[in-house]
Design a protein around this motif. Structure first.
Motif, PDB file in Angstrom:
ATOM      1  N   LEU A  49     -27.643 -29.028 -28.178  1.00 12.39           N
ATOM      2  CA  LEU A  49     -26.303 -28.788 -27.830  1.00 12.39           C
ATOM      3  C   LEU A  49     -26.018 -27.424 -27.645  1.00 12.39           C
ATOM      4  O   LEU A  49     -24.967 -26.920 -26.843  1.00 12.39           O
ATOM      5  N   GLU A  50     -26.528 -26.350 -28.450  1.00  9.07           N
ATOM      6  CA  GLU A  50     -26.368 -25.054 -28.335  1.00  9.07           C
ATOM      7  C   GLU A  50     -26.758 -24.324 -26.935  1.00  9.07           C
ATOM      8  O   GLU A  50     -26.248 -23.855 -26.317  1.00  9.07           O
ATOM      9  N   PHE A  51     -27.945 -24.868 -26.380  1.00  6.94           N
ATOM     10  CA  PHE A  51     -28.503 -24.695 -25.139  1.00  6.94           C
ATOM     11  C   PHE A  51     -27.508 -25.040 -24.117  1.00  6.94           C
ATOM     12  O   PHE A  51     -27.131 -24.400 -23.273  1.00  6.94           O
ATOM     13  N   LEU A  52     -26.789 -26.146 -24.118  1.00  9.69           N
ATOM     14  CA  LEU A  52     -26.058 -26.795 -23.222  1.00  9.69           C
ATOM     15  C   LEU A  52     -24.657 -25.955 -23.201  1.00  9.69           C
ATOM     16  O   LEU A  52     -24.215 -25.629 -22.257  1.00  9.69           O
ATOM     17  N   GLY A  53     -24.187 -25.909 -24.586  1.00  9.13           N
ATOM     18  CA  GLY A  53     -22.921 -25.218 -24.772  1.00  9.13           C
ATOM     19  C   GLY A  53     -22.977 -23.755 -24.083  1.00  9.13           C
ATOM     20  O   GLY A  53     -21.808 -23.205 -23.805  1.00  9.13           O
ATOM     21  N   ASP A  54     -23.877 -22.985 -24.144  1.00 12.74           N
ATOM     22  CA  ASP A  54     -24.242 -21.649 -23.844  1.00 12.74           C
ATOM     23  C   ASP A  54     -23.971 -21.580 -22.297  1.00 12.74           C
ATOM     24  O   ASP A  54     -23.359 -20.683 -21.915  1.00 12.74           O
ATOM     25  N   SER A  55     -24.778 -22.519 -21.750  1.00 12.78           N
ATOM     26  CA  SER A  55     -24.588 -22.622 -20.394  1.00 12.78           C
ATOM     27  C   SER A  55     -23.128 -22.845 -19.737  1.00 12.78           C
ATOM     28  O   SER A  55     -22.461 -22.218 -19.022  1.00 12.78           O
ATOM     29  N   VAL A  56     -22.213 -23.806 -20.326  1.00  8.13           N
ATOM     30  CA  VAL A  56     -20.781 -24.019 -20.117  1.00  8.13           C
ATOM     31  C   VAL A  56     -20.235 -22.791 -20.365  1.00  8.13           C
ATOM     32  O   VAL A  56     -19.143 -22.440 -19.775  1.00  8.13           O
ATOM     33  N   LEU A  57     -20.377 -22.170 -21.486  1.00  6.52           N
ATOM     34  CA  LEU A  57     -19.464 -20.918 -21.852  1.00  6.52           C
ATOM     35  C   LEU A  57     -19.934 -19.716 -20.925  1.00  6.52           C
ATOM     36  O   LEU A  57     -18.757 -19.196 -20.632  1.00  6.52           O
ATOM     37  N   GLY A  58     -21.131 -19.602 -20.669  1.00  9.96           N
ATOM     38  CA  GLY A  58     -21.274 -18.384 -19.770  1.00  9.96           C
ATOM     39  C   GLY A  58     -20.623 -18.543 -18.217  1.00  9.96           C
ATOM     40  O   GLY A  58     -19.923 -17.832 -17.757  1.00  9.96           O
TER      41      GLY A  58
END
Length: 246
Positions: free
Chosen positions: A53-62
């Motif tokens: 989930l961190e991997f996914l959230g990092d992309s959305v945040l970026g």
């Protein structure tokens, strides 16, 4: 997916108030997973943790942060946009946000992380917040996740220079000095006390043609920590003076 076991983890708060405060209709299991650190998963028969989930959230945040700085700074060149974007998505910023929304008490941490203050470690808080963004995306969609992220990071636009400096104070101090026609900062570090309780004191001086512009003194548990603290203090003072040619 694992479920929260309050009997075995009495120190972990129910995350429902967190979801309510964030204004997102999370799938409960996804929010639980977002708050589950690998240390907890290891101690619970290799249960799932929040890294995916961190991997996914990092992309959305970026992407969200990139669009924000693109819109807010229409005259900025690519390098400046990158610097501002990097500051908004940095561990420093995310950890500060996590503390403001009181994310720490909701984290599932292994015993060793609890004992070493994991609920207040920058890296753990930042990673968990990114996982929460990922959980928001899967639970309610991209627009809801983007709205959440914007609400949390937009206030940091006003102090983005300090965020950049906190990420690398020594480099920021050099750049600030050169902008004002000054020299490269000079550090002096001393240490006192026994090896296991040694305290270091750093003094940094910034001069211009042998004229002292600023001097700052700070302490730390290591030479690096003391130098970084002194550099940030000197940068804070030095930035109040106008740059060369302004």
């Amino acid at each position: 997916m694992t479920t929260r076991t309050k009997k075995s983890d009495p120190e972990i708060a129910d995350p429902a108030p967190l979801a309510q405060a964030l204004g997102v209709d999370f799938v409960p299991e996804l929010l639980d997973l977002a708050l589950t650190h690998s240390s907890w998963a290891y101690e619970h028969d290799e249960a799932p943790d929040n890294e995916r989930l961190e991997f996914l959230g990092d992309s959305v945040l970026g992407l969200t942060a990139a669009r924000l700085v693109f819109d807010e700074f229409p005259e900025a060149h690519e390098g400046e946009l990158s610097r501002r974007h990097h500051a908004l998505v940095s561990t420093v910023t995310l950890a500060d946000i996590a503390r403001k929304i009181e994310l720490g008490p909701f984290l599932r941490l292994g015993r060793s992380e609890h004992l070493t203050g994991g609920v207040d470690k920058d890296s753990i808080l930042a990673d968990a917040l990114e996982a929460v963004f990922g959980a928001a995306h899967l639970s309610a969609g991209f627009e809801v996740a983007t709205d959440l992220i914007l609400r949390l990071i937009r206030p940091y636009l006003a102090d983005i220079d300090r965020l950049s400096a906190e990420m690398d104070p020594k480099t920021a101090l050099i750049e600030c000095s050169l902008e004002r026609g000054g020299d490269v900062p000079v550090y002096e570090v001393t240490g006192e006390g026994p090896d296991h309780e040694r305290v270091f004191t750093a003094i940094v001086r910034v001069s211009c043609r042998e004229k002292l512009l600023v001097e700052a003194k700070r302490e730390g548990r290591s030479k690096k920590q003391a130098e970084i603290a002194a550099a940030l203090a000197a940068w804070t003072e030095l930035r109040q003076t106008p740059a060369k040619g302004k």
